[in-house]
Write a protein that holds these residues in place. Structure first.
Motif, PDB file in Angstrom:
ATOM      1  N   ASN A 128       2.143   1.746  -3.384  1.00  0.00           N
ATOM      2  CA  ASN A 128       0.786   2.260  -4.348  1.00  0.00           C
ATOM      3  C   ASN A 128       0.650   3.637  -4.127  1.00  0.00           C
ATOM      4  OD1 ASN A 128       0.588  -0.175  -5.446  1.00  0.00           O
ATOM      5  ND2 ASN A 128      -1.025  -0.734  -4.102  1.00  0.00           N
ATOM      6  N   TRP A 129       0.894   4.345  -2.872  1.00  0.00           N
ATOM      7  CA  TRP A 129       0.590   5.555  -2.599  1.00  0.00           C
ATOM      8  C   TRP A 129       1.615   6.486  -2.956  1.00  0.00           C
ATOM      9  CZ3 TRP A 129      -3.345   8.413  -1.309  1.00  0.00           C
ATOM     10  CH2 TRP A 129      -4.553   7.964  -0.437  1.00  0.00           C
ATOM     11  N   GLN A 130       2.968   5.923  -3.017  1.00  0.00           N
ATOM     12  CA  GLN A 130       4.010   6.631  -3.482  1.00  0.00           C
ATOM     13  C   GLN A 130       3.940   6.591  -5.006  1.00  0.00           C
ATOM     14  OE1 GLN A 130       6.561   8.100  -1.910  1.00  0.00           O
ATOM     15  NE2 GLN A 130       7.725   8.728  -3.824  1.00  0.00           N
ATOM     16  N   ARG A 131       3.569   5.937  -5.521  1.00  0.00           N
ATOM     17  CA  ARG A 131       3.456   5.919  -7.227  1.00  0.00           C
ATOM     18  C   ARG A 131       2.275   6.901  -7.487  1.00  0.00           C
ATOM     19  NH1 ARG A 131       4.421   2.872 -11.565  1.00  0.00           N
ATOM     20  NH2 ARG A 131       2.923   2.861 -13.190  1.00  0.00           N
ATOM     21  N   LYS A 132       1.208   6.817  -6.680  1.00  0.00           N
ATOM     22  CA  LYS A 132       0.212   7.919  -6.984  1.00  0.00           C
ATOM     23  C   LYS A 132       0.644   9.222  -6.849  1.00  0.00           C
ATOM     24  CE  LYS A 132      -3.879   5.071  -5.756  1.00  0.00           C
ATOM     25  NZ  LYS A 132      -4.996   4.808  -4.732  1.00  0.00           N
ATOM     26  N   LEU A 133       1.600   9.525  -5.895  1.00  0.00           N
ATOM     27  CA  LEU A 133       2.250  10.830  -5.766  1.00  0.00           C
ATOM     28  C   LEU A 133       2.979  11.281  -6.905  1.00  0.00           C
ATOM     29  CD1 LEU A 133       2.967  10.749  -2.040  1.00  0.00           C
ATOM     30  CD2 LEU A 133       1.044  11.989  -3.077  1.00  0.00           C
ATOM     31  N   MET A 139       2.861   9.970  -9.863  1.00  0.00           N
ATOM     32  CA  MET A 139       2.067  10.085 -11.137  1.00  0.00           C
ATOM     33  C   MET A 139       1.330  11.777 -10.963  1.00  0.00           C
ATOM     34  SD  MET A 139       2.313   7.654 -13.146  1.00  0.00           S
ATOM     35  CE  MET A 139       3.888   7.091 -12.474  1.00  0.00           C
ATOM     36  N   ARG A 140       0.868  12.196  -9.895  1.00  0.00           N
ATOM     37  CA  ARG A 140       0.456  13.545  -9.769  1.00  0.00           C
ATOM     38  C   ARG A 140       1.557  14.344 -10.145  1.00  0.00           C
ATOM     39  NH1 ARG A 140      -2.816  12.934  -4.040  1.00  0.00           N
ATOM     40  NH2 ARG A 140      -4.417  11.701  -4.956  1.00  0.00           N
ATOM     41  N   ARG A 147      -1.993   7.187 -21.164  1.00  0.00           N
ATOM     42  CA  ARG A 147      -2.534   6.179 -19.907  1.00  0.00           C
ATOM     43  C   ARG A 147      -4.025   5.449 -20.250  1.00  0.00           C
ATOM     44  NH1 ARG A 147      -5.915   9.142 -16.174  1.00  0.00           N
ATOM     45  NH2 ARG A 147      -6.466  11.321 -17.016  1.00  0.00           N
ATOM     46  N   LYS A 198       2.029  14.483 -14.143  1.00  0.00           N
ATOM     47  CA  LYS A 198       0.838  15.262 -14.617  1.00  0.00           C
ATOM     48  C   LYS A 198       1.060  16.662 -14.653  1.00  0.00           C
ATOM     49  CE  LYS A 198      -2.749  11.457 -13.678  1.00  0.00           C
ATOM     50  NZ  LYS A 198      -4.006  11.255 -13.040  1.00  0.00           N
ATOM     51  N   LYS A 241       0.870  -0.935  -0.095  1.00  0.00           N
ATOM     52  CA  LYS A 241       0.061   0.120  -0.019  1.00  0.00           C
ATOM     53  C   LYS A 241       0.886   1.184  -0.044  1.00  0.00           C
ATOM     54  CE  LYS A 241      -4.329  -1.772   2.236  1.00  0.00           C
ATOM     55  NZ  LYS A 241      -5.062  -1.848   3.428  1.00  0.00           N
TER      56      LYS A 241
END
Length: 302
Positions: free
Chosen positions: A10-15, A17-18, A191, A21, A7
């Protein structure tokens, strides 16, 4: 709150990706408007039954099979017939219908094949692409550690797509906008796309997907002084953003990722279809004949 390692990852990856972007938005504003470049050089590469042992490519197969079993699976008669069916019925039509057409010395297709590919199947593949002067086979030694450099010396986009997947009709024109000095050394990832497959009853199922860094169409902009010469050199696609600056392309549909029993990762990739996604919707963006996807199931035993 404590998070499990998965988890937390996953959180690190979401950050990340933000941040990507935001970087993409700033670049598009600074260098925009980005318009298709008909003079851009683009090399589309496909790995077709390549016995590759370098890096982490194909690790799902290599983990589950012995070296001898892996080779036997790779060159299995039924599997090779199926690969040709997918290549000629799914990928190739998507390239033939590009709104920026494939063209020799401008937008080309390179198909990597193992030197160990049986002669009859190599001949069948050559016959399939032989009518197109923008397509060619490149042999790769058995047990290869890297893929041959197939790009020109001038700036170009080097992209990858699997032999059983498809690109949107406007994919090459969208990618061409990034083939310019400002983006040399950048990864371009699109994506948004679709998953396509059949359920146990043989009914077509579709699903919209939003996956940055997915392998379908991921590209690297090569220039005279860039660190890498191909998208494969950058490393495993899902984490390639750690090795090169990355741009997340626009949110229009860009690919079809097929799912079928003949894939080495199956059934890990099985998905639940979304009834709201219709074949008509998919075909608005991508040339796709579902019947070409019907598989005989030359899968790897679990």
């Amino acid at each position: 709150m404590d998070l499990s390692p998965k988890k937390a990852e996953n959180w690190q990856r979401k950050l990340v990706m933000r941040r990507l972007k935001l970087r993409t938005a700033l670049l598009r504003w600074w260098y925009g408007p980005l318009r298709p470049n008909p003079d851009a050089r683009i090399v589309v590469t496909v790995r077709y039954s390549v016995h590759f042992v370098g890096g982490k490519e194909g690790w799902f197969v290599k983990r589950r099979l012995s070296p001898q079993e892996h080779i036997a699976w790779l060159f299995d008669e039924e599997r090779l017939l199926e690969r040709l069916q997918f290549f000629s019925g799914i990928l190739l039509p998507s390239l033939l219908t590009q709104d920026m057409p494939m063209q020799r010395n401008r937008r080309e297709l390179v198909v990597y094949v193992s030197e160990g590919l049986p002669d009859a199947h190599r001949a069948a593949l050559e016959a399939t692409i032989g009518q197109y002067d923008w397509a060619r086979l490149v042999s790769v030694p058995m047990g290869a550690q890297e893929y041959p450099d197939v790009g020109p010396d001038t700036e170009h986009a080097h992209l990858r797509i699997d032999d059983d997947d498809a690109l949107s009709r406007d994919f090459l024109s969208r990618l061409s906008a990034y083939v310019r000095p400002e983006f040399h050394g950048n990864i371009i990832t699109h994506r948004m796309g679709y998953f396509a497959g059949f359920d146990n009853a043989g009914h077509l199922i579709l699903k919209r997907a939003y996956i940055p860094m997915i392998a379908m169409g991921i590209a690297y902009i090569v220039g005279p002084r860039t660190k890498f010469r191909s998208i494969y050199e950058v490393g495993p696609h899902f984490h390639a953003y750690t090795a090169a600056p990355t741009i997340i392309g626009d949110s229009a549909p860009a690919y079809i990722r097929t799912v079928h029993p003949g894939q080495s990762m199956y059934p890990l990739t099985v998905f639940k279809g979304d009834p709201a996604i219709t074949l008509e919707e998919v075909r608005r963006y991508i040339e796709f004949d579902p019947e070409a996807l019907r598989s005989n199931g030359a899968a790897v035993d679990a």
